[in-house]
Design an enzyme around this catalytic site. Structure first.
Site, PDB file in Angstrom:
ATOM      1  N   ASP A 142      -8.958   5.588  -0.926  1.00 21.28           N
ATOM      2  CA  ASP A 142      -9.737   6.086  -2.056  1.00 21.28           C
ATOM      3  C   ASP A 142     -11.036   6.694  -1.549  1.00 21.28           C
ATOM      4  OD1 ASP A 142     -10.886   3.324  -1.578  1.00 21.28           O
ATOM      5  OD2 ASP A 142     -12.232   4.037  -3.152  1.00 21.28           O
ATOM      6  N   SER A 143     -11.484   7.727  -2.250  1.00 17.30           N
ATOM      7  CA  SER A 143     -12.754   8.375  -1.964  1.00 17.30           C
ATOM      8  C   SER A 143     -12.822   8.841  -0.497  1.00 17.30           C
ATOM      9  CB  SER A 143     -13.902   7.434  -2.346  1.00 17.30           C
ATOM     10  OG  SER A 143     -15.108   8.134  -2.361  1.00 17.30           O
TER      11      SER A 143
END
Ligand code: NAG
Ligand code: NAG
Length: 328
Positions: free
Chosen positions: A172-173
């Site tokens: 994520d991210s």
């Protein structure tokens, strides 16, 4: 003309300059002129353990003694007791703008326990080194090294229970940015993993698009926050159109070369980065890349899925990740 100062005054003057804040990202990481770094992580760090709620066991393994690079492995112990087949392998990269969080952060540790139990995979969460102490590209090198360590199958859990013919890379991210980097590296070597999962991917660019064009009060980040992250974590960069940050920039390596069969991109509707994820999945489709791409937008801001367990949106998104990975 200099005025005479007592030695005490001199100390004070010096410490004022040393105490100048030179970087502050939404008060979660503050860096002073002296080089001192303060992190205000939203959660504590926890050791690996057997988690009785999910039946998932975890352990930390140092894979490079000179850099202390380590990974945390998750084994769905109750699942392996009942199966005689090998489990798919999921390599996970946490987010935090390349400068925050660890594999041992409580919310990531919880997330990995639940995901591992639900998906019935062996998961490996990579504790890559962080900027600014270790500026990019260190995180990319660590991640690639950790990935190669996983597929070398040297660990006893991976050897006994892991199906290294069925590997997923998720994050994520900033972790999703790493997923993209690994996808390109694999492609350059003519290799493919089964799938890539990018949640709230951290991509950016000089030219603002979609929701970035209007300041939205509901997003946790402002444009000016995101704008300053990359030059801080990657001092040698050409800027926000660096192809590692903007895979859609002129001259960036073609997405056609992504080394996998399937890609899932998930974003939150309140996330300032949402249109970067959308654009990535559109450009991937347009590139002529011979794989399947799924794009999903759900309710929530950056990192919404970490609210699992207990949040329906986060739970539904985890189910989506699990079904993506378990689809034949
Ligand atoms: C371990 O880290 C050192 C220092 O970065 C590096 O030179 C070495 O290649 C790494 N080992 C492996 C197996 O990648
Ligand atoms: C779940 O998360 C979403 C998005 O962040 C939020 O809008 C919703 O209120 C949350 N639901 C619960 C039950 O906490």
């Amino acid at each position: 003309m200099r005025l005479a100062m007592s030695s005490n005054d001199t100390d004070t003057a010096a410490s004022v300059a040393e105490d100048d804040i030179i970087f502050d990202l939404i008060s979660m990481i503050i860096v002073y002129r002296s080089g001192r770094v303060e992190r205000f992580e939203p959660t504590e760090f926890v050791p690996p353990s057997f988690d009785s709620a999910t039946g998932v066991d975890s352990k930390d393994v140092v894979i490079n003694s000179s850099t202390s690079l380590s990974v945390r492995l998750y084994l769905p112990a109750s699942a392996v007791a009942k199966t005689d087949y090998k489990l798919p392998v999921l390599v996970f990269f946490h987010g935090g703008g390349f400068c925050l969080h660890r594999a041992s952060s409580l919310h990531y540790h919880n997330y990995l326990n639940h995901l591992t139990a639900k998906a019935k995979f062996i998961s490996i969460s990579v504790d890559y080194r962080l900027a600014p102490e270790h500026p990019l590209p260190v995180a990319y090198y660590d991640s690639w090294e950790a990935f190669r360590w996983v597929i070398s199958g040297r660990d006893d859990w991976l050897l006994r229970y892991g199906d290294l013919g069925k590997v997923f890379i998720a994050g994520d991210s900033a972790g999703a940015n790493i997923v993209h980097d690994l996808g390109l590296r694999l492609g350059r070597l003519g290799k493919k993993v089964e799938g890539l999962v990018m949640m709230n991917p951290y991509f950016w660019g000089n030219e603002k698009i979609g929701v970035e064009l209007k300041e939205r009060s509901e997003s946790m980040f402002k444009v000016s926050d995101v704008e300053k992250v990359w030059p801080f974590i990657c001092p040698g960069t050409t800027g926000n159109d660096d192809p590692r940050l903007n895979p859609m920039a002129e001259g960036a390596p073609s997405l056609l070369g992504l080394g996998c069969h399937r890609v899932l991109v998930g974003v939150g509707d309140k996330d300032l980065l949402l249109d970067r994820g959308r654009l990535y999945s559109e450009k991937l489709k347009e590139s002529g890349w011979a794989g399947e791409v799924e794009f999903v937008k759900v309710e929530g801001d950056h990192g919404f899925f970490l609210a699992y367990p207990g949040n329906e949106t986060a739970e539904a998104f985890m189910d989506r990740v699990v079904s993506f990975c378990n689809k034949d």
